[in-house]
Design a protein around this motif. Structure first.
Motif, PDB file in Angstrom:
ATOM      1  N   UNK A  29       0.797  -1.221   0.000  1.00 42.45           N
ATOM      2  CA  UNK A  29       0.000   0.000   0.000  1.00 42.45           C
ATOM      3  C   UNK A  29       0.825   1.264   0.000  1.00 42.45           C
ATOM      4  N   UNK A  30       2.129   1.134  -0.314  1.00 42.26           N
ATOM      5  CA  UNK A  30       3.015   2.294  -0.256  1.00 42.26           C
ATOM      6  C   UNK A  30       3.207   2.975  -1.603  1.00 42.26           C
ATOM      7  N   UNK A  31       2.395   2.613  -2.585  1.00 43.82           N
ATOM      8  CA  UNK A  31       2.526   3.262  -3.884  1.00 43.82           C
ATOM      9  C   UNK A  31       2.172   4.742  -3.765  1.00 43.82           C
ATOM     10  N   UNK A  32       2.991   5.623  -4.359  1.00 39.53           N
ATOM     11  CA  UNK A  32       2.686   7.054  -4.276  1.00 39.53           C
ATOM     12  C   UNK A  32       1.425   7.391  -5.050  1.00 39.53           C
ATOM     13  N   UNK A  33       0.807   8.561  -4.786  1.00 39.95           N
ATOM     14  CA  UNK A  33      -0.373   8.960  -5.550  1.00 39.95           C
ATOM     15  C   UNK A  33      -0.088   8.944  -7.048  1.00 39.95           C
ATOM     16  N   UNK A  34      -1.095   8.635  -7.844  1.00 41.74           N
ATOM     17  CA  UNK A  34      -0.888   8.457  -9.275  1.00 41.74           C
ATOM     18  C   UNK A  34      -0.269   9.683  -9.925  1.00 41.74           C
ATOM     19  N   UNK A  35      -0.647  10.873  -9.495  1.00 44.43           N
ATOM     20  CA  UNK A  35      -0.124  12.090 -10.101  1.00 44.43           C
ATOM     21  C   UNK A  35       1.369  12.280  -9.820  1.00 44.43           C
ATOM     22  N   UNK A  36       1.881  11.611  -8.788  1.00 39.99           N
ATOM     23  CA  UNK A  36       3.290  11.739  -8.421  1.00 39.99           C
ATOM     24  C   UNK A  36       4.112  10.546  -8.886  1.00 39.99           C
ATOM     25  N   UNK A  37       3.532   9.668  -9.661  1.00 42.61           N
ATOM     26  CA  UNK A  37       4.210   8.459 -10.084  1.00 42.61           C
ATOM     27  C   UNK A  37       4.260   8.384 -11.598  1.00 42.61           C
ATOM     28  N   UNK A  38       5.324   7.749 -12.113  1.00 44.81           N
ATOM     29  CA  UNK A  38       5.399   7.526 -13.554  1.00 44.81           C
ATOM     30  C   UNK A  38       4.551   6.334 -13.978  1.00 44.81           C
ATOM     31  N   UNK A  39       4.088   5.554 -13.013  1.00 46.54           N
ATOM     32  CA  UNK A  39       3.243   4.398 -13.327  1.00 46.54           C
ATOM     33  C   UNK A  39       1.781   4.721 -12.984  1.00 46.54           C
ATOM     34  N   UNK A  40       0.839   4.149 -13.737  1.00 45.27           N
ATOM     35  CA  UNK A  40      -0.561   4.257 -13.311  1.00 45.27           C
ATOM     36  C   UNK A  40      -0.732   3.587 -11.950  1.00 45.27           C
ATOM     37  N   UNK A  41      -1.695   4.019 -11.170  1.00 42.95           N
ATOM     38  CA  UNK A  41      -1.962   3.366  -9.896  1.00 42.95           C
ATOM     39  C   UNK A  41      -2.414   1.935 -10.164  1.00 42.95           C
ATOM     40  N   UNK A  42      -2.256   1.063  -9.158  1.00 45.85           N
ATOM     41  CA  UNK A  42      -2.653  -0.338  -9.328  1.00 45.85           C
ATOM     42  C   UNK A  42      -4.123  -0.446  -9.710  1.00 45.85           C
ATOM     43  N   UNK A  43      -4.990   0.351  -9.059  1.00 44.14           N
ATOM     44  CA  UNK A  43      -6.421   0.262  -9.346  1.00 44.14           C
ATOM     45  C   UNK A  43      -6.726   0.726 -10.766  1.00 44.14           C
ATOM     46  N   UNK A  44      -6.065   1.800 -11.207  1.00 45.56           N
ATOM     47  CA  UNK A  44      -6.265   2.265 -12.582  1.00 45.56           C
ATOM     48  C   UNK A  44      -5.807   1.204 -13.576  1.00 45.56           C
ATOM     49  N   UNK A  45      -4.668   0.616 -13.291  1.00 47.52           N
ATOM     50  CA  UNK A  45      -4.111  -0.399 -14.181  1.00 47.52           C
ATOM     51  C   UNK A  45      -5.058  -1.593 -14.292  1.00 47.52           C
ATOM     52  N   UNK A  46      -5.594  -2.040 -13.182  1.00 44.25           N
ATOM     53  CA  UNK A  46      -6.508  -3.185 -13.182  1.00 44.25           C
ATOM     54  C   UNK A  46      -7.786  -2.858 -13.949  1.00 44.25           C
ATOM     55  N   UNK A  47      -8.335  -1.671 -13.730  1.00 44.46           N
ATOM     56  CA  UNK A  47      -9.545  -1.264 -14.455  1.00 44.46           C
ATOM     57  C   UNK A  47      -9.286  -1.199 -15.957  1.00 44.46           C
ATOM     58  N   UNK A  48      -8.147  -0.656 -16.344  1.00 44.24           N
ATOM     59  CA  UNK A  48      -7.809  -0.565 -17.766  1.00 44.24           C
ATOM     60  C   UNK A  48      -7.612  -1.935 -18.383  1.00 44.24           C
ATOM     61  N   UNK A  49      -6.995  -2.845 -17.632  1.00 42.65           N
ATOM     62  CA  UNK A  49      -6.785  -4.199 -18.139  1.00 42.65           C
ATOM     63  C   UNK A  49      -8.119  -4.917 -18.333  1.00 42.65           C
ATOM     64  N   UNK A  50      -9.024  -4.761 -17.397  1.00 41.39           N
ATOM     65  CA  UNK A  50     -10.347  -5.380 -17.543  1.00 41.39           C
ATOM     66  C   UNK A  50     -11.030  -4.892 -18.822  1.00 41.39           C
ATOM     67  N   UNK A  51     -10.929  -3.598 -19.078  1.00 42.17           N
ATOM     68  CA  UNK A  51     -11.552  -3.032 -20.278  1.00 42.17           C
ATOM     69  C   UNK A  51     -10.898  -3.580 -21.538  1.00 42.17           C
ATOM     70  N   UNK A  52      -9.581  -3.732 -21.528  1.00 43.32           N
ATOM     71  CA  UNK A  52      -8.875  -4.257 -22.705  1.00 43.32           C
ATOM     72  C   UNK A  52      -9.179  -5.733 -22.928  1.00 43.32           C
ATOM     73  N   UNK A  53      -9.277  -6.500 -21.845  1.00 41.27           N
ATOM     74  CA  UNK A  53      -9.586  -7.923 -21.963  1.00 41.27           C
ATOM     75  C   UNK A  53     -10.939  -8.119 -22.630  1.00 41.27           C
ATOM     76  N   UNK A  54     -11.887  -7.264 -22.282  1.00 38.52           N
ATOM     77  CA  UNK A  54     -13.229  -7.360 -22.867  1.00 38.52           C
ATOM     78  C   UNK A  54     -13.206  -7.121 -24.373  1.00 38.52           C
ATOM     79  N   UNK A  55     -12.184  -6.403 -24.863  1.00 32.59           N
ATOM     80  CA  UNK A  55     -12.090  -6.110 -26.292  1.00 32.59           C
ATOM     81  C   UNK A  55     -11.250  -7.119 -27.064  1.00 32.59           C
ATOM     82  N   UNK A  56     -10.588  -8.029 -26.356  1.00 33.60           N
ATOM     83  CA  UNK A  56      -9.722  -8.997 -27.027  1.00 33.60           C
ATOM     84  C   UNK A  56     -10.540 -10.024 -27.819  1.00 33.60           C
TER      85      UNK A  56
END
Length: 263
Positions: free
Chosen positions: A224-251
């Motif tokens: 749970x130590x990931x920095x806020x999304x705006x302060x990180x070069x990576x998307x937040x874990x929750x954003x990443x998971x939501x985006x992956x779910x959306x992409x999987x639905x389009x595969x």
């Protein structure tokens, strides 16, 4: 000479280079790429050789065969122009939960990752993502941006007539650190590599739904130590998971046998 004239010249040169080097990524995003594939492959090979000298290489044969098996399943689906030669894969003995791929077909996987990516599908998620950075020429894009920024700052500094402004501007742009293919990628590049890697693993027969489990594991490993999304070069874990779910639905469905990679 008017002191603003060099700034205009700098803008003109930068714009001219950007226009002549404009390209599109695999997802259609506009890029500026100033370096040749040969240049980037040479830089990747040099960086990889240096890492092999600095890091401890893990020699366990079963682990190496497992990582190579997953990599081979992924790269075997690439087109001829993207799969030139055998990708060199090295496992490094380190607790880092990390992996990387470099231009020229170089892949490094740290043993710490294998404690978080708990099956072949999750490992394929990470390696596919890292290969995605190479296919989308993200290293070239990042170095090209740095080159253009440097050019502008150097001419601006000359126009203003001192080095103090130049140093301050460089620091403000985050350009005071060494450049190289292992610098952090931006969030747009990370998200793009997620999309490329997800399709790669699905085409190779891996379970794309395991990408979600992988990032859930990553979230747990980070405590749970990931920095806020705006302060990180990576998307937040929750954003990443939501985006992956959306992409999987389009595969689309890929009728290919599931790889059998076991440690």
């Amino acid at each position: 000479m008017n002191r603003f004239q060099p700034l205009a010249i700098a803008g003109f040169i930068t714009s001219a280079i950007a226009l002549t080097a404009c390209s599109s990524s695999p997802t259609g995003r506009q890029q500026v790429l100033l370096f040749s594939e040969q240049d980037m492959s040479q830089l990747g090979a040099q960086s990889f050789d240096a890492l092999k000298e600095q890091e401890t290489i893990y020699t366990d044969s079963k682990t190496n065969q497992y990582v190579q098996c997953v990599t081979n399943a992924l790269t075997s689906r690439l087109g001829a122009s993207q799969a030139t030669g055998q990708w060199e894969v090295v496992v490094f003995d380190s607790e880092q939960v990390n992996a990387f791929a470099l231009p020229g077909g170089k892949i490094g996987v740290y043993t710490g990752l294998l404690k978080v990516a708990t099956n072949q599908d999750q490992l394929a998620t990470v390696i596919g993502h890292e290969i995605g950075h190479v296919l989308a020429q993200h290293s070239n894009e990042r170095l090209s941006r740095s080159q253009l920024a440097n050019m502008g700052m150097q001419i601006s500094s000359a126009a203003i007539g001192g080095t103090n402004y130049h140093d301050a501007a460089m620091a403000g742009l985050g350009l005071g650190v060494q450049y190289g293919v292992l610098m952090p990628y931006g969030r747009a590049q990370e998200s793009e590599s997620d999309i490329i890697g997800l399709r790669m693993m699905a085409e190779a027969g891996f379970d794309p739904y395991e990408s979600i489990n992988l990032w859930k594991n990553m979230a747990k490993a980070s405590g749970g130590n990931q920095p806020p999304e705006l302060l990180s070069t990576h998307p937040s874990h929750s954003t990443r998971i939501d985006d992956l779910r959306a992409e999987i639905a389009r595969l689309p469905s890929f009728n290919v046998p599931k790889p059998q990679c076991k440690i």
